[in-house]
Design an enzyme around this catalytic site. Sequence first.
Site, PDB file in Angstrom:
ATOM      1  N   GLU A  45      -5.747   9.500  -0.151  1.00 36.33           N
ATOM      2  CA  GLU A  45      -6.087   8.068  -0.131  1.00 36.33           C
ATOM      3  C   GLU A  45      -7.103   7.674  -1.215  1.00 36.33           C
ATOM      4  OE1 GLU A  45      -4.466   5.829   1.371  1.00 36.33           O
ATOM      5  OE2 GLU A  45      -3.498   6.810   3.072  1.00 36.33           O
ATOM      6  N   HIS A  78       0.841  -1.210   0.000  1.00 38.00           N
ATOM      7  CA  HIS A  78       0.000   0.000   0.000  1.00 38.00           C
ATOM      8  C   HIS A  78       0.876   1.260   0.000  1.00 38.00           C
ATOM      9  CE1 HIS A  78      -2.956   3.049   0.989  1.00 38.00           C
ATOM     10  NE2 HIS A  78      -2.141   3.433   1.949  1.00 38.00           N
ATOM     11  N   SER A 121      -3.729   1.049  -4.871  1.00 35.84           N
ATOM     12  CA  SER A 121      -3.135  -0.178  -4.344  1.00 35.84           C
ATOM     13  C   SER A 121      -4.180  -1.270  -4.137  1.00 35.84           C
ATOM     14  CB  SER A 121      -2.398   0.114  -3.028  1.00 35.84           C
ATOM     15  OG  SER A 121      -3.291   0.620  -2.054  1.00 35.84           O
ATOM     16  N   HIS A 172       1.526   5.095  -2.529  1.00 36.72           N
ATOM     17  CA  HIS A 172       1.856   6.490  -2.207  1.00 36.72           C
ATOM     18  C   HIS A 172       3.114   7.022  -2.876  1.00 36.72           C
ATOM     19  CE1 HIS A 172      -1.137   7.379   0.903  1.00 36.72           C
ATOM     20  NE2 HIS A 172      -0.941   6.166   1.407  1.00 36.72           N
TER      21      HIS A 172
HETATM   22  N1  HBI Z   1       0.533   5.673  10.465  1.00 31.52           N
HETATM   23  N2  HBI Z   1       1.958   4.352   9.250  1.00 31.52           N
HETATM   24  C1  HBI Z   1       0.901   5.155   9.294  1.00 31.52           C
HETATM   25  N3  HBI Z   1       0.227   5.437   8.153  1.00 31.52           N
HETATM   26  C2  HBI Z   1      -0.858   6.258   8.155  1.00 31.52           C
HETATM   27  O1  HBI Z   1      -1.453   6.509   7.091  1.00 31.52           O
HETATM   28  C3  HBI Z   1      -1.273   6.813   9.376  1.00 31.52           C
HETATM   29  C4  HBI Z   1      -0.538   6.501  10.536  1.00 31.52           C
HETATM   30  N4  HBI Z   1      -0.912   7.016  11.723  1.00 31.52           N
HETATM   31  C5  HBI Z   1      -2.021   7.919  11.835  1.00 31.52           C
HETATM   32  C6  HBI Z   1      -2.746   8.128  10.571  1.00 31.52           C
HETATM   33  N5  HBI Z   1      -2.365   7.618   9.446  1.00 31.52           N
HETATM   34  C7  HBI Z   1      -4.021   8.900  10.511  1.00 31.52           C
HETATM   35  O2  HBI Z   1      -4.824   8.524  11.597  1.00 31.52           O
HETATM   36  C8  HBI Z   1      -3.793  10.389  10.430  1.00 31.52           C
HETATM   37  O3  HBI Z   1      -3.628  10.711   9.059  1.00 31.52           O
HETATM   38  C9  HBI Z   1      -4.964  11.150  10.981  1.00 31.52           C
HETATM   39 FE    FE Z   2      -2.200   5.288   2.882  1.00 28.42          FE
END
Ligand code: HBI
Ligand code: FE
Length: 302
Positions: free
Chosen positions: A188, A142, A207, A147
Amino acid sequence: MLTLTEAPLQAQAASAKHGLAGGATPDRPDWTIEQGWEHYSAEEHGVWKTLFERQTKLLPGRACDAFVDGMRRLPIGADEIPDFRRLSEVLMKQTGWQVVAVPGLVPDEVFFEHLANRRFPSGQFIRKPHELDYLEEPDVFHDVFGHVPMLMNPAIADYIQAYGQGGLRAKELGVLDKLARVYWYTVEFGLLRQRDGLRIYGAGIASSRTETVFSLEDPSPNRIGFDLERVMRTHYRIDDFQESYFVIDDLEALMELARIDFAPLYARVRDGMEYQPGDVLATDDVITRGTGHYHAQRRAKA
Ligand code: HBI
Ligand code: FE
């Protein structure tokens, strides 16, 4: 510097998921780990290959030009899970971004701190062969396949950094849920109106084999012109396909978004209307009005 106000709780949740001792803190305060590229097994590279090949067949004519272009210029191929060091070298030259390895979801503040410094945290692990279409947490497929190609684009590169900077503020103001919706419906699950038709730029779609087709071709979902305040007020689904996709006219629109002062918006949105994922409003710029049949059927079965 990073202040980990709410980290302990979230760290517990995240470490529980990863089978660390309950409440164990990660070795490094920024939650990064070594990718340990040399240690991926043949089976793990094989899962990558399966996913890569089926997505690569679907994406021509569906992914936006920036995605295809980014993918082409990066050391990402079918045969092995990409090495983050090599990705970072190319990204760094192009847009100043790096890819760092994390065990999975990390606490919000940690995530934002990375993005604000142009480090993209990518899951180090890859899903198992029996869960190709199912994911609870972002894995390397993913994060890297979805990304990283877009991070080669200067507009997205700036926009995601701005999200990191804005995230810390939004959390302090108690409006993180509103900002997270903007990320969700752009980075996303965003669609882009390209001159030759609607295209995918969101990583959650790019993805996913099934959502790639659903988002563009299924009659069920709504496709609506992106409007910042409208999106801030709109709940999203985390457990299934989206009921509505929001469409931007070009990636530069995201750069403009990154320059907007969100404070007055937050003040308005904080206690106004909230919309459900499938709602269509009289004020919407409707590109496709969905039939809603997919989610109606899911609800009937439940
Ligand atoms: N951690 N690895 C990872 N990837 C994410 O997309 C991610 C995260 N922690 C918090 C989060 N996204 C979301 O809750 C925030 O964008 C609000
Ligand atoms: Fe993502």
